[in-house]
Design a protein around this motif. Structure first.
Motif, PDB file in Angstrom:
ATOM      1  N   THR A   1      42.911  32.533  41.892  1.00  0.00           N
ATOM      2  CA  THR A   1      42.601  33.568  40.907  1.00  0.00           C
ATOM      3  C   THR A   1      43.841  33.786  40.058  1.00  0.00           C
ATOM      4  O   THR A   1      44.885  34.159  40.565  1.00  0.00           O
ATOM      5  CB  THR A   1      42.197  34.887  41.591  1.00  0.00           C
ATOM      6  OG1 THR A   1      41.060  34.644  42.423  1.00  0.00           O
ATOM      7  CG2 THR A   1      41.855  35.949  40.563  1.00  0.00           C
ATOM      8  N   CYS A   2      43.715  33.497  38.763  1.00  0.00           N
ATOM      9  CA  CYS A   2      44.828  33.677  37.827  1.00  0.00           C
ATOM     10  C   CYS A   2      44.485  34.854  36.928  1.00  0.00           C
ATOM     11  O   CYS A   2      43.395  34.915  36.369  1.00  0.00           O
ATOM     12  CB  CYS A   2      45.009  32.429  36.970  1.00  0.00           C
ATOM     13  SG  CYS A   2      45.382  30.963  37.927  1.00  0.00           S
TER      14      CYS A   2
ATOM     15  N   VAL B   1      44.871  41.929  44.047  1.00  0.00           N
ATOM     16  CA  VAL B   1      45.203  41.194  45.278  1.00  0.00           C
ATOM     17  C   VAL B   1      44.357  41.713  46.442  1.00  0.00           C
ATOM     18  O   VAL B   1      43.837  40.944  47.241  1.00  0.00           O
ATOM     19  CB  VAL B   1      46.719  41.313  45.577  1.00  0.00           C
ATOM     20  CG1 VAL B   1      47.052  40.918  46.992  1.00  0.00           C
ATOM     21  CG2 VAL B   1      47.521  40.480  44.590  1.00  0.00           C
ATOM     22  N   SER B   2      44.200  43.019  46.518  1.00  0.00           N
ATOM     23  CA  SER B   2      43.388  43.613  47.585  1.00  0.00           C
ATOM     24  C   SER B   2      41.911  43.280  47.414  1.00  0.00           C
ATOM     25  O   SER B   2      41.234  42.924  48.383  1.00  0.00           O
ATOM     26  CB  SER B   2      43.574  45.129  47.614  1.00  0.00           C
ATOM     27  OG  SER B   2      44.887  45.448  47.980  1.00  0.00           O
ATOM     28  N   ALA B   3      41.417  43.394  46.188  1.00  0.00           N
ATOM     29  CA  ALA B   3      39.991  43.163  45.924  1.00  0.00           C
ATOM     30  C   ALA B   3      39.572  41.731  46.231  1.00  0.00           C
ATOM     31  O   ALA B   3      38.478  41.506  46.764  1.00  0.00           O
ATOM     32  CB  ALA B   3      39.658  43.504  44.474  1.00  0.00           C
TER      33      ALA B   3
ATOM     34  N   LEU C   1      48.005  34.944  49.322  1.00  0.00           N
ATOM     35  CA  LEU C   1      49.314  34.763  48.691  1.00  0.00           C
ATOM     36  C   LEU C   1      49.231  35.212  47.241  1.00  0.00           C
ATOM     37  O   LEU C   1      48.305  34.836  46.527  1.00  0.00           O
ATOM     38  CB  LEU C   1      49.738  33.288  48.750  1.00  0.00           C
ATOM     39  CG  LEU C   1      51.032  32.912  48.039  1.00  0.00           C
ATOM     40  CD1 LEU C   1      52.239  33.565  48.730  1.00  0.00           C
ATOM     41  CD2 LEU C   1      51.200  31.400  48.003  1.00  0.00           C
ATOM     42  N   ALA C   2      50.189  36.001  46.816  1.00  0.00           N
ATOM     43  CA  ALA C   2      50.302  36.390  45.408  1.00  0.00           C
ATOM     44  C   ALA C   2      51.501  35.643  44.829  1.00  0.00           C
ATOM     45  O   ALA C   2      52.600  35.727  45.355  1.00  0.00           O
ATOM     46  CB  ALA C   2      50.519  37.897  45.275  1.00  0.00           C
TER      47      ALA C   2
ATOM     48  N   SER D   1      52.639  44.757  48.697  1.00  0.00           N
ATOM     49  CA  SER D   1      51.491  43.866  48.724  1.00  0.00           C
ATOM     50  C   SER D   1      50.927  43.704  50.138  1.00  0.00           C
ATOM     51  O   SER D   1      51.682  43.584  51.101  1.00  0.00           O
ATOM     52  CB  SER D   1      51.876  42.491  48.179  1.00  0.00           C
ATOM     53  OG  SER D   1      50.783  41.613  48.252  1.00  0.00           O
ATOM     54  N   PRO D   2      49.597  43.661  50.251  1.00  0.00           N
ATOM     55  CA  PRO D   2      48.990  43.437  51.562  1.00  0.00           C
ATOM     56  C   PRO D   2      49.081  41.973  52.004  1.00  0.00           C
ATOM     57  O   PRO D   2      48.719  41.639  53.124  1.00  0.00           O
ATOM     58  CB  PRO D   2      47.529  43.846  51.345  1.00  0.00           C
ATOM     59  CG  PRO D   2      47.293  43.619  49.900  1.00  0.00           C
ATOM     60  CD  PRO D   2      48.603  43.923  49.217  1.00  0.00           C
ATOM     61  N   CYS D   3      49.559  41.095  51.122  1.00  0.00           N
ATOM     62  CA  CYS D   3      49.704  39.682  51.471  1.00  0.00           C
ATOM     63  C   CYS D   3      51.119  39.213  51.111  1.00  0.00           C
ATOM     64  O   CYS D   3      51.895  39.941  50.507  1.00  0.00           O
ATOM     65  CB  CYS D   3      48.664  38.834  50.739  1.00  0.00           C
ATOM     66  SG  CYS D   3      48.868  38.803  48.943  1.00  0.00           S
TER      67      CYS D   3
END
Length: 125
Positions: free
Chosen positions: A10-11, A73-75, A80-81, A107-109
């Motif tokens: 996802t960009c 990022v959560s949705a 990885l971000a 960040s959660p990731c």
């Protein structure tokens, strides 16, 4: 990395709400057209850089960069971000902090930050 794990990439690009707000008062500002053109440019960039045959979603949003990245990022339940940065250092980076740095901590990731081309880090004695 996404291909190795059969994952979707996802960009997205976030337009800072504060900057967009300054243009909204102009009569000839068409937010929808700007977003559509930005999405077209992002899709072309991703196609050129990543190539065909990948599962890729491209998105454009308007909002506060830090909050928008975290919510996206959560949705999408990212593993990885990968973040671009302007490479601010010195007083500007110290007082404002950086969006990338804030995302790393909240960040959660996991997060990977990519510095700009030509950026040189100078360690002071």
């Amino acid at each position: 990395i996404a291909n190795w794990n059969d994952a979707t990439l996802t960009c997205f690009h976030i337009f800072d709400e504060e900057i967009v707000e300054k243009f909204r008062s102009q009569d000839d500002f068409d937010e929808g057209a700007v977003s559509a053109e930005a999405l077209e440019h992002l899709e072309k960039f991703v196609a050129n850089e990543v190539g065909a045959g990948h599962s890729i979603d491209c998105e454009i949003a308007i909002g506060h960069p830090f909050k928008s990245v975290l919510s996206t990022v959560s949705a999408c339940k990212a593993d990885l971000a990968v973040l671009g940065t302007r490479g601010r250092t010195g007083l500007q980076g110290f007082f404002a902090g950086t969006t990338a740095e804030k995302i790393i901590y909240k960040s959660p990731c996991s997060a990977l930050v990519v510095k700009p081309k030509g950026f040189e880090f100078k360690l002071k004695d």
